[in-house]
Design an enzyme around this catalytic site. Structure first.
Site, PDB file in Angstrom:
ATOM      1  N   CYS A 107      29.872 -12.870  56.785  1.00 37.96           N
ATOM      2  CA  CYS A 107      29.652 -11.965  55.665  1.00 37.96           C
ATOM      3  C   CYS A 107      28.694 -10.836  55.983  1.00 37.96           C
ATOM      4  O   CYS A 107      28.115 -10.778  57.042  1.00 37.96           O
ATOM      5  CB  CYS A 107      29.117 -12.762  54.483  1.00 37.96           C
ATOM      6  SG  CYS A 107      27.444 -13.329  54.732  1.00 37.96           S
TER       7      CYS A 107
ATOM      8  N   ALA B 153      23.026 -13.830  50.883  1.00 31.77           N
ATOM      9  CA  ALA B 153      23.950 -12.727  50.599  1.00 31.77           C
ATOM     10  C   ALA B 153      24.940 -13.244  49.556  1.00 31.77           C
ATOM     11  O   ALA B 153      25.858 -13.996  49.879  1.00 31.77           O
ATOM     12  CB  ALA B 153      24.665 -12.280  51.864  1.00 31.77           C
TER      13      ALA B 153
ATOM     14  N   MET C 223      29.044 -17.386  51.289  1.00 29.76           N
ATOM     15  CA  MET C 223      27.641 -17.015  51.174  1.00 29.76           C
ATOM     16  C   MET C 223      26.948 -17.208  52.519  1.00 29.76           C
ATOM     17  O   MET C 223      27.209 -18.172  53.233  1.00 29.76           O
ATOM     18  CB  MET C 223      26.970 -17.891  50.119  1.00 29.76           C
ATOM     19  CG  MET C 223      25.546 -17.506  49.811  1.00 29.76           C
ATOM     20  SD  MET C 223      24.798 -18.624  48.595  1.00 29.76           S
ATOM     21  CE  MET C 223      25.854 -18.341  47.184  1.00 29.76           C
ATOM     22  N   CYS C 224      26.077 -16.269  52.851  1.00 29.35           N
ATOM     23  CA  CYS C 224      25.335 -16.316  54.108  1.00 29.35           C
ATOM     24  C   CYS C 224      23.838 -16.404  53.843  1.00 29.35           C
ATOM     25  O   CYS C 224      23.363 -15.968  52.800  1.00 29.35           O
ATOM     26  CB  CYS C 224      25.584 -15.052  54.926  1.00 29.35           C
ATOM     27  SG  CYS C 224      27.262 -14.866  55.490  1.00 29.35           S
ATOM     28  N   LEU C 225      23.132 -16.914  54.805  1.00 23.70           N
ATOM     29  CA  LEU C 225      21.675 -16.953  54.773  1.00 23.70           C
ATOM     30  C   LEU C 225      21.160 -15.802  55.629  1.00 23.70           C
ATOM     31  O   LEU C 225      21.642 -15.583  56.740  1.00 23.70           O
ATOM     32  CB  LEU C 225      21.164 -18.286  55.329  1.00 23.70           C
ATOM     33  CG  LEU C 225      19.650 -18.439  55.415  1.00 23.70           C
ATOM     34  CD1 LEU C 225      19.029 -18.447  54.026  1.00 23.70           C
ATOM     35  CD2 LEU C 225      19.307 -19.728  56.152  1.00 23.70           C
TER      36      LEU C 225
END
Length: 186
Positions: free
Chosen positions: A5, A43, A62-64
């Site tokens: 992402c 995100a 979803m990303c960190l």
């Protein structure tokens, strides 16, 4: 397989850009404070006109994100942005260096493989969320809006603010996504 992402995906896949009319330019955030942008983020909102994004928007995860000062040898004010994202059963991380410009809250990044310069502008940063807007400096029309949140589940008012922000940058409602947490973004 969930697609990576946010900003990193934009950087990796710049060769496959889709083009829309020139995006509206973002403006400087009054009183931008770099320290408010440091730390751990998720995100949680994305919008882009890149063809890879439009084809894969329903598969985003979803990303960190972790933003930290870069090592001193990279220069004063340089930020290290590390993105962690699921890729199938694996978990990948990518790091990039964001170099500040003379405009507070405005950073640039040059993709190592293509040499394409991106201009990133942290438009609005708060303690609980940040609205980011990225444009490609080469005039292709590529742009990306991202919502970072300190939590995995931002309030509806924050999501609404991102939707309005992305729409103001020229993204149609159907191209604004809130990727699910697959449980693999840690």
């Amino acid at each position: 397989m969930a697609a990576p992402c946010s900003l990193w995906m934009a950087l990796v896949l710049l060769g496959a850009l889709g083009v829309l009319p020139a995006p509206a330019r973002a403006s400087e955030q009054p009183g931008f404070q770099r320290d408010q942008f440091l730390g751990r983020w998720f995100a949680v909102g994305l919008a882009s006109n890149a063809s890879w994004f439009l084809e894969q928007k329903d598969n985003q995860a979803m990303c960190l994100i972790v933003v930290a000062p870069a090592a001193p040898e990279h220069g004063q004010g340089v930020l290290n942005l590390t993105t962690g994202f699921p890729r199938g059963e694996e978990y990948e991380t990518r790091s990039m260096l964001l170099t500040p410009t003379n405009t507070p809250g405005h950073y640039t990044y040059t993709a190592p493989y293509s040499g394409i310069e991106l201009q990133d502008l942290w438009v609005e940063t708060h303690k609980k969320y940040a609205l980011l807007y990225t444009v490609c400096a080469d005039g292709t029309g590529f742009h990306l809006a991202t919502l970072y949140s300190r939590t995995e589940t931002p309030q509806d008012a924050v999501k609404d603010k991102f939707t309005a922000f992305a729409a103001a940058k020229g993204f149609p409602k159907e191209d604004i996504v809130f990727p699910p947490n697959t449980g693999k973004c840690m």
